[in-house]
Design a protein around this motif. Structure first.
Motif, PDB file in Angstrom:
ATOM      1  N   GLN A 289       0.833  -1.210   0.000  1.00 44.02           N
ATOM      2  CA  GLN A 289       0.000   0.000   0.000  1.00 44.02           C
ATOM      3  C   GLN A 289       0.866   1.258   0.000  1.00 44.02           C
ATOM      4  OE1 GLN A 289      -3.445   1.202   2.991  1.00 44.02           O
ATOM      5  NE2 GLN A 289      -1.455   1.771   3.791  1.00 44.02           N
ATOM      6  N   ILE A 290       1.901   1.282   0.836  1.00 39.88           N
ATOM      7  CA  ILE A 290       2.788   2.444   0.896  1.00 39.88           C
ATOM      8  C   ILE A 290       3.470   2.668  -0.451  1.00 39.88           C
ATOM      9  CG2 ILE A 290       4.885   3.357   1.960  1.00 39.88           C
ATOM     10  CD1 ILE A 290       2.432   3.478   3.735  1.00 39.88           C
ATOM     11  N   MET A 291       3.897   1.595  -1.093  1.00 41.10           N
ATOM     12  CA  MET A 291       4.548   1.714  -2.396  1.00 41.10           C
ATOM     13  C   MET A 291       3.605   2.331  -3.428  1.00 41.10           C
ATOM     14  SD  MET A 291       5.977  -1.274  -4.920  1.00 41.10           S
ATOM     15  CE  MET A 291       4.312  -1.647  -5.436  1.00 41.10           C
ATOM     16  N   PHE A 292       2.356   1.882  -3.437  1.00 41.93           N
ATOM     17  CA  PHE A 292       1.386   2.432  -4.384  1.00 41.93           C
ATOM     18  C   PHE A 292       1.121   3.898  -4.084  1.00 41.93           C
ATOM     19  CE2 PHE A 292       0.774  -1.691  -6.003  1.00 41.93           C
ATOM     20  CZ  PHE A 292      -0.056  -1.622  -7.109  1.00 41.93           C
ATOM     21  N   GLN A 293       1.025   4.267  -2.803  1.00 46.87           N
ATOM     22  CA  GLN A 293       0.742   5.655  -2.442  1.00 46.87           C
ATOM     23  C   GLN A 293       1.877   6.594  -2.817  1.00 46.87           C
ATOM     24  OE1 GLN A 293      -0.109   5.117   1.735  1.00 46.87           O
ATOM     25  NE2 GLN A 293      -2.321   5.150   1.421  1.00 46.87           N
ATOM     26  N   ARG A 294       3.104   6.126  -2.697  1.00 53.02           N
ATOM     27  CA  ARG A 294       4.257   7.004  -2.900  1.00 53.02           C
ATOM     28  C   ARG A 294       4.744   7.048  -4.345  1.00 53.02           C
ATOM     29  NH1 ARG A 294       8.169   5.811   2.379  1.00 53.02           N
ATOM     30  NH2 ARG A 294       6.699   6.568   3.975  1.00 53.02           N
ATOM     31  N   TYR A 295       4.679   5.923  -5.036  1.00 54.51           N
ATOM     32  CA  TYR A 295       5.368   5.835  -6.320  1.00 54.51           C
ATOM     33  C   TYR A 295       4.457   5.638  -7.528  1.00 54.51           C
ATOM     34  CZ  TYR A 295       9.231   5.082  -3.083  1.00 54.51           C
ATOM     35  OH  TYR A 295      10.128   5.209  -2.056  1.00 54.51           O
ATOM     36  N   LEU A 296       3.187   5.403  -7.325  1.00 56.48           N
ATOM     37  CA  LEU A 296       2.289   5.146  -8.452  1.00 56.48           C
ATOM     38  C   LEU A 296       1.173   6.180  -8.472  1.00 56.48           C
ATOM     39  CD1 LEU A 296       2.041   1.245  -8.302  1.00 56.48           C
ATOM     40  CD2 LEU A 296       3.403   2.632  -9.867  1.00 56.48           C
ATOM     41  N   PRO A 297       0.544   6.387  -9.627  1.00 54.71           N
ATOM     42  CA  PRO A 297      -0.556   7.367  -9.710  1.00 54.71           C
ATOM     43  C   PRO A 297      -1.705   6.993  -8.777  1.00 54.71           C
ATOM     44  CG  PRO A 297       0.179   6.692 -11.899  1.00 54.71           C
ATOM     45  CD  PRO A 297       0.856   5.778 -10.927  1.00 54.71           C
ATOM     46  N   GLU A 298      -2.436   8.008  -8.379  1.00 57.55           N
ATOM     47  CA  GLU A 298      -3.552   7.789  -7.452  1.00 57.55           C
ATOM     48  C   GLU A 298      -4.592   6.849  -8.037  1.00 57.55           C
ATOM     49  OE1 GLU A 298      -6.868  10.459  -4.996  1.00 57.55           O
ATOM     50  OE2 GLU A 298      -5.247  11.428  -6.117  1.00 57.55           O
ATOM     51  N   ALA A 299      -4.770   6.895  -9.352  1.00 55.48           N
ATOM     52  CA  ALA A 299      -5.769   6.042  -9.991  1.00 55.48           C
ATOM     53  C   ALA A 299      -5.428   4.564  -9.863  1.00 55.48           C
ATOM     54  CB  ALA A 299      -5.909   6.413 -11.467  1.00 55.48           C
ATOM     55  N   ALA A 300      -4.149   4.241  -9.633  1.00 51.92           N
ATOM     56  CA  ALA A 300      -3.737   2.838  -9.536  1.00 51.92           C
ATOM     57  C   ALA A 300      -3.901   2.270  -8.132  1.00 51.92           C
ATOM     58  CB  ALA A 300      -2.276   2.704  -9.969  1.00 51.92           C
ATOM     59  N   PHE A 301      -4.272   3.119  -7.162  1.00 52.19           N
ATOM     60  CA  PHE A 301      -4.312   2.658  -5.774  1.00 52.19           C
ATOM     61  C   PHE A 301      -5.293   1.499  -5.568  1.00 52.19           C
ATOM     62  CE2 PHE A 301      -5.912   2.857  -1.397  1.00 52.19           C
ATOM     63  CZ  PHE A 301      -4.720   2.711  -0.710  1.00 52.19           C
ATOM     64  N   GLY A 302      -6.381   1.486  -6.312  1.00 49.79           N
ATOM     65  CA  GLY A 302      -7.368   0.419  -6.153  1.00 49.79           C
ATOM     66  C   GLY A 302      -6.826  -0.962  -6.453  1.00 49.79           C
ATOM     67  N   TRP A 303      -5.675  -1.038  -7.144  1.00 51.24           N
ATOM     68  CA  TRP A 303      -5.103  -2.338  -7.501  1.00 51.24           C
ATOM     69  C   TRP A 303      -4.080  -2.841  -6.480  1.00 51.24           C
ATOM     70  CZ3 TRP A 303      -7.089  -5.150 -11.383  1.00 51.24           C
ATOM     71  CH2 TRP A 303      -7.861  -4.476 -12.337  1.00 51.24           C
ATOM     72  N   TYR A 304      -3.820  -2.058  -5.444  1.00 56.17           N
ATOM     73  CA  TYR A 304      -2.748  -2.463  -4.526  1.00 56.17           C
ATOM     74  C   TYR A 304      -3.071  -3.771  -3.827  1.00 56.17           C
ATOM     75  CZ  TYR A 304      -4.607  -1.760   0.207  1.00 56.17           C
ATOM     76  OH  TYR A 304      -5.287  -1.897   1.381  1.00 56.17           O
ATOM     77  N   LEU A 305      -4.342  -4.017  -3.549  1.00 54.47           N
ATOM     78  CA  LEU A 305      -4.712  -5.243  -2.845  1.00 54.47           C
ATOM     79  C   LEU A 305      -4.490  -6.478  -3.715  1.00 54.47           C
ATOM     80  CD1 LEU A 305      -5.802  -6.244  -0.148  1.00 54.47           C
ATOM     81  CD2 LEU A 305      -8.104  -6.085  -1.091  1.00 54.47           C
ATOM     82  N   VAL A 306      -4.719  -6.325  -5.019  1.00 57.27           N
ATOM     83  CA  VAL A 306      -4.483  -7.442  -5.936  1.00 57.27           C
ATOM     84  C   VAL A 306      -2.999  -7.805  -5.951  1.00 57.27           C
ATOM     85  CG1 VAL A 306      -4.664  -8.203  -8.335  1.00 57.27           C
ATOM     86  CG2 VAL A 306      -6.464  -6.771  -7.337  1.00 57.27           C
ATOM     87  N   VAL A 307      -2.137  -6.797  -5.966  1.00 59.59           N
ATOM     88  CA  VAL A 307      -0.692  -7.036  -5.938  1.00 59.59           C
ATOM     89  C   VAL A 307      -0.269  -7.594  -4.576  1.00 59.59           C
ATOM     90  CG1 VAL A 307       1.574  -5.940  -6.162  1.00 59.59           C
ATOM     91  CG2 VAL A 307      -0.322  -5.213  -7.635  1.00 59.59           C
ATOM     92  N   SER A 308      -0.969  -7.193  -3.517  1.00 60.00           N
ATOM     93  CA  SER A 308      -0.603  -7.629  -2.167  1.00 60.00           C
ATOM     94  C   SER A 308      -0.790  -9.124  -1.964  1.00 60.00           C
ATOM     95  CB  SER A 308      -1.443  -6.872  -1.128  1.00 60.00           C
ATOM     96  OG  SER A 308      -1.203  -5.499  -1.174  1.00 60.00           O
ATOM     97  N   ILE A 309      -1.704  -9.736  -2.681  1.00 61.94           N
ATOM     98  CA  ILE A 309      -2.001 -11.162  -2.457  1.00 61.94           C
ATOM     99  C   ILE A 309      -0.770 -12.033  -2.718  1.00 61.94           C
ATOM    100  CG2 ILE A 309      -3.379 -13.109  -3.289  1.00 61.94           C
ATOM    101  CD1 ILE A 309      -5.711 -11.140  -3.634  1.00 61.94           C
ATOM    102  N   PRO A 310      -0.145 -11.987  -3.911  1.00 60.59           N
ATOM    103  CA  PRO A 310       1.056 -12.810  -4.101  1.00 60.59           C
ATOM    104  C   PRO A 310       2.231 -12.358  -3.234  1.00 60.59           C
ATOM    105  CG  PRO A 310       0.714 -11.379  -5.998  1.00 60.59           C
ATOM    106  CD  PRO A 310      -0.512 -11.273  -5.156  1.00 60.59           C
ATOM    107  N   VAL A 311       2.342 -11.048  -2.965  1.00 61.79           N
ATOM    108  CA  VAL A 311       3.441 -10.559  -2.123  1.00 61.79           C
ATOM    109  C   VAL A 311       3.311 -11.101  -0.711  1.00 61.79           C
ATOM    110  CG1 VAL A 311       4.488  -8.502  -1.107  1.00 61.79           C
ATOM    111  CG2 VAL A 311       3.804  -8.489  -3.511  1.00 61.79           C
ATOM    112  N   ALA A 312       2.105 -11.053  -0.141  1.00 55.17           N
ATOM    113  CA  ALA A 312       1.886 -11.572   1.207  1.00 55.17           C
ATOM    114  C   ALA A 312       2.160 -13.070   1.264  1.00 55.17           C
ATOM    115  CB  ALA A 312       0.457 -11.275   1.652  1.00 55.17           C
ATOM    116  N   PHE A 313       1.721 -13.804   0.238  1.00 54.38           N
ATOM    117  CA  PHE A 313       1.971 -15.255   0.199  1.00 54.38           C
ATOM    118  C   PHE A 313       3.463 -15.544   0.170  1.00 54.38           C
ATOM    119  CE2 PHE A 313       2.797 -19.174  -2.078  1.00 54.38           C
ATOM    120  CZ  PHE A 313       1.962 -20.081  -1.447  1.00 54.38           C
ATOM    121  N   LEU A 314       4.192 -14.871  -0.723  1.00 52.57           N
ATOM    122  CA  LEU A 314       5.619 -15.148  -0.878  1.00 52.57           C
ATOM    123  C   LEU A 314       6.408 -14.732   0.364  1.00 52.57           C
ATOM    124  CD1 LEU A 314       6.130 -14.064  -4.592  1.00 52.57           C
ATOM    125  CD2 LEU A 314       6.086 -16.389  -3.683  1.00 52.57           C
ATOM    126  N   ALA A 315       6.033 -13.602   0.989  1.00 54.89           N
ATOM    127  CA  ALA A 315       6.752 -13.144   2.176  1.00 54.89           C
ATOM    128  C   ALA A 315       6.628 -14.161   3.316  1.00 54.89           C
ATOM    129  CB  ALA A 315       6.222 -11.784   2.616  1.00 54.89           C
TER     130      ALA A 315
END
Length: 537
Positions: A289-315
């Motif tokens: 979420q922090i990465m999306f807020q700081r480095y990506l356009p505001e319109a892309a924020f709604g997709w952060y949860l989709v990206v979080s799923i594989p990241v959380a699994f792998l971590a």
């Protein structure tokens, strides 16, 4: 029930000439002062309500809207018959809107709860003319909850020009509620009949208030019949709400216990660090979420949860793999040692997170598409985030069931679990399989953390809230049984929420624990027992 109470409504008629002179489309100093500092709250309420109902408010009420907002925000001061709006360092005359100098002897205007209610209802009345449909809906809903016969003409005018069906329905309900005070018995009966179809908590409150003041036996009978029908409809909403809450809690328990069903159920490892693996998944979601807020356009924020799923699994899977290779592999077959070792690891992980992120909870926001909910009944709204978690839990369950039953890794895991020596003899790398299985269970715990971040606080103690319940679900369902885990999670969730409605949260928790103790005593193998050679071993 009404903003203008009966005992002083007569005063309105006597003072209309003084306070309805708004045809000039401007507030006079006397009117602004009366709305802020008349003698007594009732006189202030009269001034405010008369201003709202005046021709000025119905044609050009921009200044009145601004002045009411200033009153609501405690930005008005009065002095010598004049009112001033003080916003920061800017002072304006409330009547003219021009810049002014604040007198030294000016006094603050103090609003109690009653006055705030009066101002809020007045603002809602003016909002009926807004071009924003959401604002008109909110205003109509407030007027329906706080009816006033003095506003019938304004409601009729709003109804004649309204195009939104939901606003029309709310205004019709507000009109019917206002007619409950009518002196015409037939009008009161018609109003009760119309309100009986609304079947909302607000309508129930309005009818209950009217019942206490109603003297006519026929109207009383009609009100009681309407209240009985509304109570039955609302009772169904409460029952369905409890059932949905139980399924929602069950899906959360299922996600939290699913990884443990592999590490404990299939591998026999008592992993007391399972809660911390859930926590790692939640913090991974926070970092995405922090990465999306700081480095990506505001319109892309709604997709952060989709990206979080594989990241959380792998971590979480990576931490689990390191844990298995570094500690657990030396302790297979020694459950007490695994319990003690993983308990120590859980403390280390908690302290590591505190050192990196602090001891306070961190904020994880819902994407826009997970905000709001589906209103099925007047007192039943299903939140989108809870619906999403239920769907996600069963999607994860389906993926795990397919992996265990249909894939080569699942075949190796089942083979090693049932007969390690024979699996090794036929060429299965048991050490690698153990690592993959433990990493899989840990990764699923990370997915649980990702989901939990959307409905609760994310902090170092997140996993501690679910570790005991996770073990209870796995043991109750039957060790090594995915189907049992599903039944146990949903069953415990529903049972907990149903009992909470009768006994409260604390007693419900105690009752559930007693139920599990008694059940395990009678059926130690859980809901589903292992069959075949694995059970005999």
């Amino acid at each position: 029930m009404n903003i203008l109470s009966k005992r002083w409504r007569w005063a309105l008629a006597a003072s209309l000439g003084a306070l309805l002179s708004f045809s000039s489309h401007a507030l006079t100093a006397e009117q602004a002062y009366a709305m802020a500092a008349a003698d007594g709250a009732e006189q202030r309420a009269q001034a405010i309500n008369q201003a709202v109902l005046a021709p000025y408010a119905q044609s050009d009420g921009a200044r009145l809207v601004a002045y009411l907002a200033a009153l609501s925000n405690d930005e008005v001061r009065v002095s010598q018959g004049k009112a001033y709006v003080v916003s920061g360092d800017v002072v304006t005359d409330a009547a003219t809107g021009q810049a002014a100098k604040l007198p030294a002897d000016s006094e603050d205007v103090v609003n109690n709860n009653y006055m705030r209610s009066v101002i809020g209802t007045a603002q809602a009345t003016l909002a009926l003319g807004s071009s924003d449909v959401a604002a008109r809906r909110s205003a109509a809903k407030k007027l329906a909850a706080e009816p006033d016969a003095e506003r019938l003409a304004l409601i009729d005018k709003a109804l004649s020009s309204e195009t939104d069906e939901q606003v029309k329905a709310l205004l019709s309900r507000a009109k019917a509620a206002s007619l409950l005070d009518s002196g015409d018995r037939q009008q009161r009966l018609q109003a009760v009949e119309q309100l009986a179809h609304a079947q909302t908590p607000e309508t129930q409150l309005v009818l209950n208030q009217r019942l206490a003041d109603e003297a006519d036996p026929d109207v009383q009978k009609a009100i009681k019949a309407a209240l009985a029908g509304i109570a039955e409809k609302l009772a169904w909403g409460e029952r369905l709400g409890a059932a949905f809450s139980g399924i929602s809690l069950g899906s959360v328990l299922l996600l939290a216990a699913l990884g443990l069903a592999i590490t404990y159920g299939l591998m026999g490892v008592i992993n007391m660090a399972h809660g911390e693996l859930i926590m790692i998944g939640a913090y991974a979601t926070y970092l995405v979420q922090i990465m999306f807020q700081r480095y990506l356009p505001e319109a892309a924020f709604g997709w952060y949860l989709v990206v979080s799923i594989p990241v959380a699994f792998l971590a979480s899977a990576l931490v689990g793999a390191v844990l298995e290779r570094g500690v657990i592999r030396f302790l297979y077959g020694r459950p007490l040692e695994t319990l003690l070792a993983t308990f120590g690891i859980s403390l280390v992980l908690q302290q590591t997170v505190r050192s990196l992120f602090g001891a306070q909870n961190v904020g994880v926001e819902n994407p826009a598409w997970m905000s709001g909910g589906i209103a099925l009944l007047p007192n039943l709204t299903l939140p989108y985030n809870r619906i999403a978690i239920i769907v996600f839990a069963f999607a994860v369950l389906g993926a795990v069931a397919f992996m265990i039953a249909k894939t080569r890794l699942g075949l190796f895991v089942r083979g090693v679990t049932q007969n390690r020596a024979m699996a090794s003899c036929v060429g299965v790398n048991t050490a690698r399989t153990d690592t993959y299985a433990f990493a899989l269970g840990s990764g699923i715990a990370g997915l649980a953390g990702c989901a939990l971040s959307q409905i609760g606080n994310v902090g170092p103690d997140l996993g501690q809230n679910y570790i005991v319940d996770s073990f209870l679900v796995v043991v109750l369902g039957g060790v090594g049984q995915l189907a049992g885990t599903v039944y146990a999670a949903l069953g415990l969730g529903l049972l907990s929420k149903l009992l909470e409605g009768w006994t409260g949260a604390v007693l419900a928790k105690i009752a559930v624990l007693l139920f599990i103790v008694i059940f395990i005593q009678k059926r130690p193998q859980g809901i589903f027992a292992l069959k075949g050679r694995s059970a005999e071993a």
